[in-house]
Design a protein around this motif. Structure first.
Motif, short mmCIF file in Angstrom:
data_model
loop_
_atom_site.label_atom_id
_atom_site.label_comp_id
_atom_site.label_asym_id
_atom_site.label_seq_id
_atom_site.Cartn_x
_atom_site.Cartn_y
_atom_site.Cartn_z
N LEU A 1 0.81 -1.22 0.00
CA LEU A 1 0.00 0.00 0.00
C LEU A 1 0.84 1.27 0.00
O LEU A 1 0.64 2.16 -0.84
N ILE A 2 1.80 1.35 0.92
CA ILE A 2 2.58 2.59 1.01
C ILE A 2 3.27 2.91 -0.30
O ILE A 2 3.34 4.07 -0.72
N CYS A 3 3.77 1.90 -0.99
CA CYS A 3 4.47 2.16 -2.25
C CYS A 3 3.56 2.84 -3.26
O CYS A 3 4.01 3.69 -4.05
N GLN A 4 2.27 2.52 -3.24
CA GLN A 4 1.34 3.15 -4.16
C GLN A 4 1.04 4.59 -3.74
O GLN A 4 0.93 5.49 -4.59
N VAL A 5 0.91 4.82 -2.45
CA VAL A 5 0.71 6.19 -1.97
C VAL A 5 1.93 7.04 -2.31
O VAL A 5 1.81 8.21 -2.71
N GLN A 6 3.10 6.46 -2.16
CA GLN A 6 4.33 7.19 -2.50
C GLN A 6 4.38 7.54 -3.99
O GLN A 6 4.80 8.64 -4.36
N TYR A 7 3.95 6.61 -4.83
CA TYR A 7 3.95 6.89 -6.27
C TYR A 7 3.10 8.13 -6.55
O TYR A 7 3.50 9.02 -7.31
N HIS A 8 1.95 8.20 -5.92
CA HIS A 8 1.09 9.37 -6.09
C HIS A 8 1.73 10.63 -5.49
O HIS A 8 1.72 11.69 -6.13
N TYR A 9 2.26 10.51 -4.30
CA TYR A 9 2.81 11.69 -3.63
C TYR A 9 3.91 12.34 -4.47
O TYR A 9 3.88 13.55 -4.74
N TYR A 10 4.87 11.55 -4.90
CA TYR A 10 5.99 12.12 -5.66
C TYR A 10 5.55 12.58 -7.05
O TYR A 10 6.08 13.55 -7.59
N SER A 11 4.57 11.88 -7.62
CA SER A 11 4.07 12.31 -8.94
C SER A 11 3.39 13.67 -8.84
O SER A 11 3.62 14.55 -9.69
N TYR A 12 2.57 13.86 -7.82
CA TYR A 12 1.88 15.14 -7.69
C TYR A 12 2.82 16.24 -7.21
O TYR A 12 2.64 17.41 -7.58
#
Length: 745
Positions: A595-606
């Protein structure tokens, strides 16, 4: 006697698909049992020879005549199995090899605790001396609610890179095993070349094969077979027919649900390649004629062949408007829009949202093509989970059932690992309720779909999902925190439009930022920045008169998303810290990788996308007072001050964010997962970093070229100083990165 390391599996294990499941169960026993000298409970497989009723269910190469197709009008009831405990053995009985396979995986799940996504979710398997099977244990499965059900392994770009490290077939083997564990019986085994390369492997696992809607009958695309010829049926009808006939011959040893249709050379309308057909009537007539021709070809080979056709994109519009007809027994496959809503998909700026389910009372055969993962270069999610809520998905699938659509469900699963939560939920739904379709949830769903409370159903599934994959050592309080973290997922996905399903995945930030950057570089009006032309490519989401207005809109959306994901990531990290503090290091790692890896993908992308907007706005908005480096404002070609240096700095922040996101994603690879994310090439957060790097160079050309000494003088003392105007003779020119790093000190 119980199941232990000495348990043997005997009986009817000669069929290739059954042997593969037996090998998986033997591996599961090895992974969950300690060494012991005690004799083990024997597991016996009994294949009832009832071909009159079971047809060719589960047949492998060895079971199918080489002379003809033997797929028949198929009944999922042939897949049921029973399990009975006698004194010294556990007997699995079924009339089909698929039934035996489902029974084998039931034993693995029920007694060994090996869950459906054990591999993909990195489940920790613990070893026991033995696993108890109650005396007089008896289990009878129920047929799945959906007749043909499975996964389209589509846009499997992570598989393509990863297989070089783990072995050619390994990703697909683990995918097919997980699909069978979920009760699936059908697959499109990859995209384009991969679908042909892995069809025999899928067949060896006992799965039915079907086809991408761009490859009717699973035939090679015309443009690939004949790259020097125009892809026109009018000009080359015999060559098209030859490809279709060859496809039928190539799949004679497989169980096939034959996909009929006629699209362009790729995922687009055929008239994009052949503009001769310039009216709906002409397009519909050609498609109807060719579908009938393909149907007759298949039926000549097997009179009982199962056929389907996709009502997808432009095809559904033709069907709805009455221009497209099919033989009566062809399964009509309706598609969601890629975001889980049963309406036609958006294509570029065209988004009619035509309702995509049959009319009530239409009792002919129907199916769905549904996306747990989607790729549209606009706002979809492929590297991360579906951006809409589980209860939304349940509600849509309830509506699917209410319209009698239960002959065929193909689910786009892309690379599986990011999507296990939603794939698990959908598998529960296709079984008719809960796991194995054999409890009160299944009974109530099958008998009265309307009575299911979507929110409560999704909540119960979430609790069960978390317990199965995090329940080894976590306390009930920690399990609740993990549930809350998963439940929060759709709350943070940015809403970009008026419809309930208008929530964005990671392509919104990455493709959006790249579109804005490329549009700015290509169209920047240096004499009148504020009136730089808008980008028609963004009309679907943000139709405005100027690029300035489009960037401002995106900046606001990106900032809102960034703030949300920053909070969400912090909340998830606290859960991870709580797990570590409780000594649950394995659960903490699993939670981070799933889960965290997916949240991180969004965080750094935005984060990167937000800084892209900031950089561009610094150049476009001449009413701005400047930014971090306002003291180096220069007069632009229009006589107004321009803050290219601050824009350069913001672009550098964007580059840093995107590349950090890529590195953080890769940090979740370990052991067998080494290299899994290396070929992230569709959302491609690393490419976003390269585009930000190009923006830095462009801005430096605008503000510091052609001699490139002004900015360096400001930040590198040895270069000559800000006050002493010397041409650089003391120090070599700095690279963009070297200059940016000096600016951040």
């Amino acid at each position: 006697m119980q199941i232990n390391i000495n348990t043997k599996i005997i009986g009817d294990i000669n069929l290739v698909p059954v042997r593969k499941a037996v090998q998986a169960l033997e591996r599961d026993i090895k992974n969950t049992c300690k060494d012991t000298t005690e004799p083990g409970l024997e597991i016996r497989l009994v294949h009832i020879e009832d071909r009159a009723n079971s047809g060719t269910s589960g047949l492998s190469h060895s079971e199918v005549s080489s002379n003809s197709q033997k797929s028949i009008a198929y009944d999922a009831a042939t897949e049921v199995f029973t399990i009975d405990r006698n004194e010294d053995n556990l007997t699995i009985t079924s009339a089909s090899s698929l039934g035996l396979i489902y029974g084998i995986y039931h034993v693995s799940r029920e007694f060994l605790g090996v869950q459906n996504f054990w591999f993909w979710n990195e489940q920790e398997l613990t070893k026991e001396s033995e696993h108890i099977v109650p005396d007089n244990y008896h289990y009878e499965s129920k047929p799945s609610k959906v007749r043909f059900r499975g996964w389209f392994i589509n846009d499997e770009v992570l598989f393509d890179g990863w297989r070089e490290k783990v072995g050619e077939n390994f990703p697909w083997e683990m995918a097919f095993e997980a699909l069978l564990r979920c009760g699936g019986n059908m697959t499109i085994p990859g995209t384009d070349h991969n679908s042909h390369r892995y069809k025999d492997l899928a067949n060896d696992y006992g799965l039915w094969i079907t086809h991408h809607h761009a490859e009717p009958l699973g035939a090679q695309m015309f443009a690939r077979a004949y790259p020097d010829l125009e892809a026109s049926f009018n000009k080359h009808p015999d060559l098209f027919r030859g490809l279709w006939q060859q496809a039928i011959e190539d799949q004679k040893n497989c169980k096939v649900v034959w996909n009929l249709g006629f699209r362009g050379q790729g995922d687009r309308p055929f008239w994009a390649d052949d503009p001769t057909y310039d009216t709906p009537e002409a397009r519909g007539k050609l498609m109807s004629d060719l579908i009938l021709e393909q149907y007759n070809l298949v039926k000549e080979s097997d009179k009982d062949a199962v056929c389907c056709t996709n009502l997808y994109g432009e095809t559904m519009e033709l069907y709805k408007d009455g221009y497209l007809t099919f033989p009566e027994d062809v399964i009509k496959i309706w598609a969601d829009n890629g975001f889980g809503k049963m309406v036609s998909r958006r294509q570029n700026n065209h988004n009619p949202r035509v309702y995509a389910l049959p009319a009530h009372g239409d009792n002919s055969a129907h199916g769905i093509y549904y996306h747990a993962s989607f790729y549209d270069l606009q706002a979809a999610a492929m590297m991360t989970m579906l951006p809409n809520s589980p209860e939304f998905v349940v509600n849509e699938l309830k509506d699917v059932y209410a319209h009698g659509v239960d002959d065929f469900w193909i689910i786009n699963c892309s690379n599986i690992k990011p999507h296990t939560y939603y794939l698990d939920l959908i598998a529960r739904m296709w079984s008719g309720g809960m796991e194995d379709g054999n409890d009160e949830g299944a009974e109530s769903l099958q008998s009265n779909i309307k009575s299911i409370d979507s929110r409560e159903y999704a909540k119960e599934h979430l609790q069960d999902f978390v317990k199965r994959y995090y329940g080894n050592t976590a306390t009930s309080e920690l399990l609740r925190k993990i549930e809350d973290a998963y439940k929060a997922w759709p709350d943070y996905t940015p809403k970009y439009g008026p419809n309930e399903d208008d929530h964005a995945g990671e392509q919104f930030s990455n493709h959006g930022a790249r579109i804005l950057t490329c549009g700015f570089i290509s169209n920047f009006n240096k004499l009148d920045p504020a009136n730089t032309k808008s980008l028609p490519e963004l009309n679907w989401i943000c139709k405005r008169d100027t690029l300035l207005e489009q960037v401002k809109w995106h900046e606001e959306k990106y900032k809102e998303a960034l703030d949300g994901y920053e909070k969400y990531l912090a909340d998830c990290n606290r859960v991870k810290e709580d797990l570590l503090a409780a000594g649950d290091a394995k659960e903490a790692e699993r939670f981070s990788n799933n889960l965290i890896c997916q949240v991180q993908y969004h965080y750094y992308s935005y984060l990167g996308a937000y800084h892209i907007c900031r950089a561009i706005l610094t150049c476009l908005d001449d009413k701005s007072e400047g930014g971090k480096f306002i003291d180096v404002l220069e007069e632009g070609p229009n006589g107004k001050p321009v803050d290219y240096l601050t824009a350069f700095y913001e672009a550098g922040l964007a580059k840093k964010a995107f590349f950090e996101g890529y590195n953080v994603m890769r940090s979740h690879e370990h052991d067998i997962w080494e290299g899994f994310y290396e070929n992230d090439c569709e959302a491609d957060i690393r490419q976003s970093g390269f585009v930000a790097e190009s923006l830095m160079s462009y801005l430096r050309v605008l503000g510091d070229g052609p001699h490139f000494y002004k900015w360096q003088r400001k930040f590198q003392k040895e270069s000559g100083g800000e006050k002493v105007h010397l041409i650089l003779r003391i120090k070599a020119h700095l690279t963009d990165d070297e200059l940016w790093n000096l600016m951040t000190r």
